[in-house]
Design an enzyme around this catalytic site. Sequence first.
Site, mmCIF file in Angstrom:
data_model
loop_
_atom_site.group_PDB
_atom_site.id
_atom_site.type_symbol
_atom_site.label_atom_id
_atom_site.label_comp_id
_atom_site.label_asym_id
_atom_site.label_seq_id
_atom_site.Cartn_x
_atom_site.Cartn_y
_atom_site.Cartn_z
ATOM 1 N N GLU A 1 -5.054 -8.543 0.823
ATOM 2 C CA GLU A 1 -5.693 -8.161 2.093
ATOM 3 C C GLU A 1 -7.170 -7.938 1.865
ATOM 4 O OE1 GLU A 1 -4.159 -4.822 4.330
ATOM 5 O OE2 GLU A 1 -2.099 -5.496 4.036
ATOM 6 N N GLU B 1 0.806 -1.225 0.000
ATOM 7 C CA GLU B 1 0.000 0.000 0.000
ATOM 8 C C GLU B 1 0.842 1.278 0.000
ATOM 9 O OE1 GLU B 1 -3.067 -0.119 2.963
ATOM 10 O OE2 GLU B 1 -3.908 -1.970 2.178
HETATM 11 C C1 FCB Z 1 -4.396 -1.912 5.496
HETATM 12 C C2 FCB Z 1 -3.001 -2.211 6.009
HETATM 13 C C3 FCB Z 1 -2.950 -3.254 7.085
HETATM 14 C C4 FCB Z 1 -4.109 -3.133 8.037
HETATM 15 C C5 FCB Z 1 -5.415 -3.036 7.302
HETATM 16 C C6 FCB Z 1 -6.627 -2.957 8.194
HETATM 17 O O1 FCB Z 1 -4.447 -0.633 4.966
HETATM 18 O O2 FCB Z 1 -2.178 -2.636 4.950
HETATM 19 O O3 FCB Z 1 -1.708 -3.168 7.728
HETATM 20 O O4 FCB Z 1 -3.915 -2.064 8.890
HETATM 21 O O5 FCB Z 1 -5.412 -1.924 6.450
#
Ligand code: FCB
Length: 477
Positions: free
Chosen positions: A378, A172
């Site tokens: 994620e 990210e």
């Molecule tokens: C993302 C992050 C991760 C976590 C999630 C909820 O943006 O990459 O580390 O904090 O959100």
Amino acid sequence: MVLPPAAALPRFPAGFLWGAATSAYQVEGAAAEDGRTASIWDTFCRTPGKVFQGHTGEVAVDHYHRFREDIRLMVDLGLTAYRFSVSWPRVQPTGHGPGVQKGLDFYRRLADELLAAGITPVATLYHWDLPQELESAGGWPERATAERFAEYAALVGEALGDRVGQWTTLNEPWCSAFLGYGSGVHAPGRTDPVAALRAAHHLNLGHGLTVTALRGVLPATARLSVSLNLHAVRPLTPSAADRDAVRRIDAVGNRVFLGPMLEGAYPGDLLADTAHLTDWSFVRADDEKEIHQPLDWLGVNYYTPTVVSATAEGAAPAREDGHGGGTASPWPGADRVGFHPAPGARTAMDWAVDPSGLHQLLTGLARCHPDLPLMVTENGAAYEDEPGADGTVDDPERAGYLHAHLAAVHRALTDGADVRGYFAWSLLDNFEWAYGYAKRFGLVHVDYPAQTRTPKASAHWYARVARTDELHPPAGA
Ligand code: FCB
């Protein structure tokens, strides 16, 4: 009586990776052990008012010492992959020079135990924990940081390349650049739109240089990627002005990375939108070529969609949406964009639950880049789950969230997107950045003072899906 056959459950392709993700600062703890020095998050946590109740990652969930127990949990969960990040200040504390063997040994042991358990290690090289020394020298707004990153990556590649076959350069970079240097809600907490744009470019450059450096040290079988938190942006109304707001946020939220990484150029509209701030002369002649390296797959992180509209001139500037407030904007060049709550049920982060955003991203990427495999690196949700009187943790909302998003992934597969795996965020409850330990994203509950782990009901459900490749509905759905 002959019953009609039950409707077939959505089935994922054989070999689809069933994973869970964590990151070093959020889970490892052991912040001052074996030569590790401060990262920008250690510094930020010590700065009053930055993190909820002054929480820090000093102990976190002690994964550094408890990783074997945590791998046993992964086995119980039926996981076939684990996405973790390497802590830069643990393996190269100052951001310069040779690696620290003890730090590298930790990741060697972690990878060995994962492989012994039949779990594919997926290593992320940068999940936001820049060595403080590099920030003190200017941080990501400076070109040298990109060069240091590639050197660090090569050192980790050399140490782990015989064990780790799947690599992600950055996690990210949007958050690193725009929350870290724009709105200041993440470390290092700067609020300077030009520094944020410079940081975005040097993260891009760091990615490109790192891919090149890794290809030089890793076996030819290694698979390289980057994980982007792409924004599924929608207009509040179909008006031309709101659609232009979508274009702006798509430019500074998505195409600022996708453009140079996948197409070899920054989007012209982004340069125009930000021309009043910078002439982008920090982009040197060959940089875009350097950033544009072939990737083996792209990681997509998704939680909730983004709804925007055009706002009147003079209205309040765009605020960060969903990552902890802040008074400055993380959206350079988009001052006249308003952010709106997306419809739908809400998680404990106040993020709307809308799996169609994940489908939108995956199918959109598949259309533009049909030959690039995708991985959901994620996806998940925070809820206020606590153990019941019998010690179990019932979290039907999380199972519902994951089920709905996996259904969206399955629809994207059916629609032609080449999705190779899915990583739930997160394996364990952990340090949720500016929210400290107040938000629980884990499949596994952690009692922080006692460090006891209890798989939640969603973990048991996820294990069944992972073991069968079939999307069983969670109990009560
Ligand atoms: C993302 C992050 C991760 C976590 C999630 C909820 O943006 O990459 O580390 O904090 O959100």
